[in-house]
Motif scaffolding. Structure first.
Motif, PDB file in Angstrom:
ATOM      1  N   ASN A 108      17.604 -18.120   2.491  1.00  0.00           N
ATOM      2  CA  ASN A 108      17.335 -18.516   3.871  1.00  0.00           C
ATOM      3  C   ASN A 108      15.842 -18.651   4.132  1.00  0.00           C
ATOM      4  OD1 ASN A 108      19.972 -18.740   5.237  1.00  0.00           O
ATOM      5  ND2 ASN A 108      20.197 -16.608   4.646  1.00  0.00           N
ATOM      6  N   ARG A 109      15.070 -17.774   3.543  1.00  0.00           N
ATOM      7  CA  ARG A 109      13.609 -17.844   3.676  1.00  0.00           C
ATOM      8  C   ARG A 109      13.062 -19.101   2.984  1.00  0.00           C
ATOM      9  NH1 ARG A 109       9.769 -13.862   4.756  1.00  0.00           N
ATOM     10  NH2 ARG A 109       7.723 -14.159   3.796  1.00  0.00           N
ATOM     11  N   ALA A 110      13.647 -19.434   1.826  1.00  0.00           N
ATOM     12  CA  ALA A 110      13.230 -20.631   1.094  1.00  0.00           C
ATOM     13  C   ALA A 110      13.549 -21.891   1.888  1.00  0.00           C
ATOM     14  CB  ALA A 110      13.914 -20.671  -0.271  1.00  0.00           C
ATOM     15  N   ILE A 111      14.704 -21.930   2.532  1.00  0.00           N
ATOM     16  CA  ILE A 111      15.079 -23.080   3.362  1.00  0.00           C
ATOM     17  C   ILE A 111      14.156 -23.183   4.573  1.00  0.00           C
ATOM     18  CG2 ILE A 111      16.890 -24.037   4.839  1.00  0.00           C
ATOM     19  CD1 ILE A 111      18.942 -22.716   2.927  1.00  0.00           C
ATOM     20  N   SER A 112      13.862 -22.045   5.186  1.00  0.00           N
ATOM     21  CA  SER A 112      12.988 -22.040   6.365  1.00  0.00           C
ATOM     22  C   SER A 112      11.611 -22.597   6.034  1.00  0.00           C
ATOM     23  CB  SER A 112      12.857 -20.621   6.919  1.00  0.00           C
ATOM     24  OG  SER A 112      14.087 -20.163   7.439  1.00  0.00           O
ATOM     25  N   ARG A 113      11.136 -22.334   4.817  1.00  0.00           N
ATOM     26  CA  ARG A 113       9.825 -22.837   4.416  1.00  0.00           C
ATOM     27  C   ARG A 113       9.802 -24.366   4.465  1.00  0.00           C
ATOM     28  NH1 ARG A 113       6.663 -20.873  -0.958  1.00  0.00           N
ATOM     29  NH2 ARG A 113       7.076 -18.901   0.088  1.00  0.00           N
ATOM     30  N   ILE A 114      10.853 -25.012   3.962  1.00  0.00           N
ATOM     31  CA  ILE A 114      10.911 -26.474   3.988  1.00  0.00           C
ATOM     32  C   ILE A 114      11.072 -26.970   5.423  1.00  0.00           C
ATOM     33  CG2 ILE A 114      12.045 -28.519   3.064  1.00  0.00           C
ATOM     34  CD1 ILE A 114      10.668 -26.663   0.998  1.00  0.00           C
ATOM     35  N   ASP A 115      11.851 -26.261   6.229  1.00  0.00           N
ATOM     36  CA  ASP A 115      12.021 -26.633   7.631  1.00  0.00           C
ATOM     37  C   ASP A 115      10.681 -26.617   8.368  1.00  0.00           C
ATOM     38  OD1 ASP A 115      14.693 -26.866   7.113  1.00  0.00           O
ATOM     39  OD2 ASP A 115      15.304 -25.071   8.198  1.00  0.00           O
TER      40      ASP A 115
END
Length: 253
Positions: A214-221
């Motif tokens: 989830n943290r990795a996805i948030s970074r791209i967001d």
């Protein structure tokens, strides 16, 4: 057979992770080697294109002016750091590595060497962790204060990078033990802007390990949010937050 089972397991995990979670962006992706927008040429309004960070002359002038002034200002510190690296561990002062750049083009990024030459990861796929034994004593200070990133000002002047933008990743970057583009379907859309020394994701708490999905996805967001909402005022605010968060407080490892 084992690799097929593993791939299927990974796909199932990704599906579960994304179930009920909306995609952040559906914008077309520019591709490497294109002089315009490829198959999307003519489908986007000129006004939208001008507002993007990669198309802004003002942003480029700002980058060159600030990066040049910063190199002159930090010159005595850079010389001191270079001497400290050279006398405390064998190997070159600078470390370079190929990263994804604008429109997926690879470029050579420069950093002060913070790891032992016999233990470094040239590809950069193996991420640094707290207490990493590969990091030298001087390197630990440089990474804590983010001073190892200062040579990237050269990349900014060359045009490979911007002061602010999505942080450049190595090809094959992993997130949650998967290739980043497998975890985040719109991953490559972050490359529609020049990569930055710092970015919205980094000052928003998404710096460091990408093991947690989830943290990795948030970074791209955060990266795509920056591209959509970019302004020079936003760049200045991110730079100010970076100085306070990284250089003064020290949150690296």
């Amino acid at each position: 057979m084992a690799s097929i089972v593993t791939a299927r397991f990974d796909q199932d995990n990704v599906r579960r992770l994304w179930k009920g979670r909306p995609f952040i962006s559906v914008r077309p992706v520019e591709y490497a080697g294109s002089s315009a927008y490829g198959p999307y040429k003519g489908r986007r309004r000129r006004r939208t294109a001008r507002k993007e960070p990669s198309a802004s002359i003002g942003k480029r002038i700002f980058d060159i002016a600030v990066a040049s002034a910063a190199l002159l200002f930090f010159a005595p510190l850079l010389i001191t750091v270079a001497i400290a690296i050279k006398v405390t561990s064998p190997g070159p002062v600078l470390f370079h590595q190929y990263r994804y750049g604008y429109r997926n083009r690879a470029f050579k990024i420069y950093k002060f060497r913070s790891m032992r030459t016999d233990a470094g990861d040239a590809r950069g796929v193996k991420q640094t962790v707290p207490g990493d034994s590969r990091v030298t004593p001087v390197g630990r200070i440089l990474r804590k204060t983010s001073l190892d990133e200062i040579p990237q000002l050269i990349n900014v002047i060359k045009g490979d990078m911007s002061l602010v933008g999505p942080r450049p990743h190595v090809p094959g970057m992993l997130a949650a033990q998967l290739p980043y583009e497998h975890l985040v379907p719109y991953y490559f859309q972050r490359h529609t802007a020049r990569p930055g020394i710092t970015g919205l994701a980094q000052v928003s708490g998404c710096r460091g390990s990408t093991i947690e999905p989830n943290r990795a996805i948030s970074r791209i967001d955060y990266d795509l949010d920056y591209i959509e909402k970019w302004s020079l005022r936003m760049d200045i605010m991110i730079i100010a937050r970076t100085i306070r968060r990284e250089f003064l407080s020290g949150s690296g490892f």
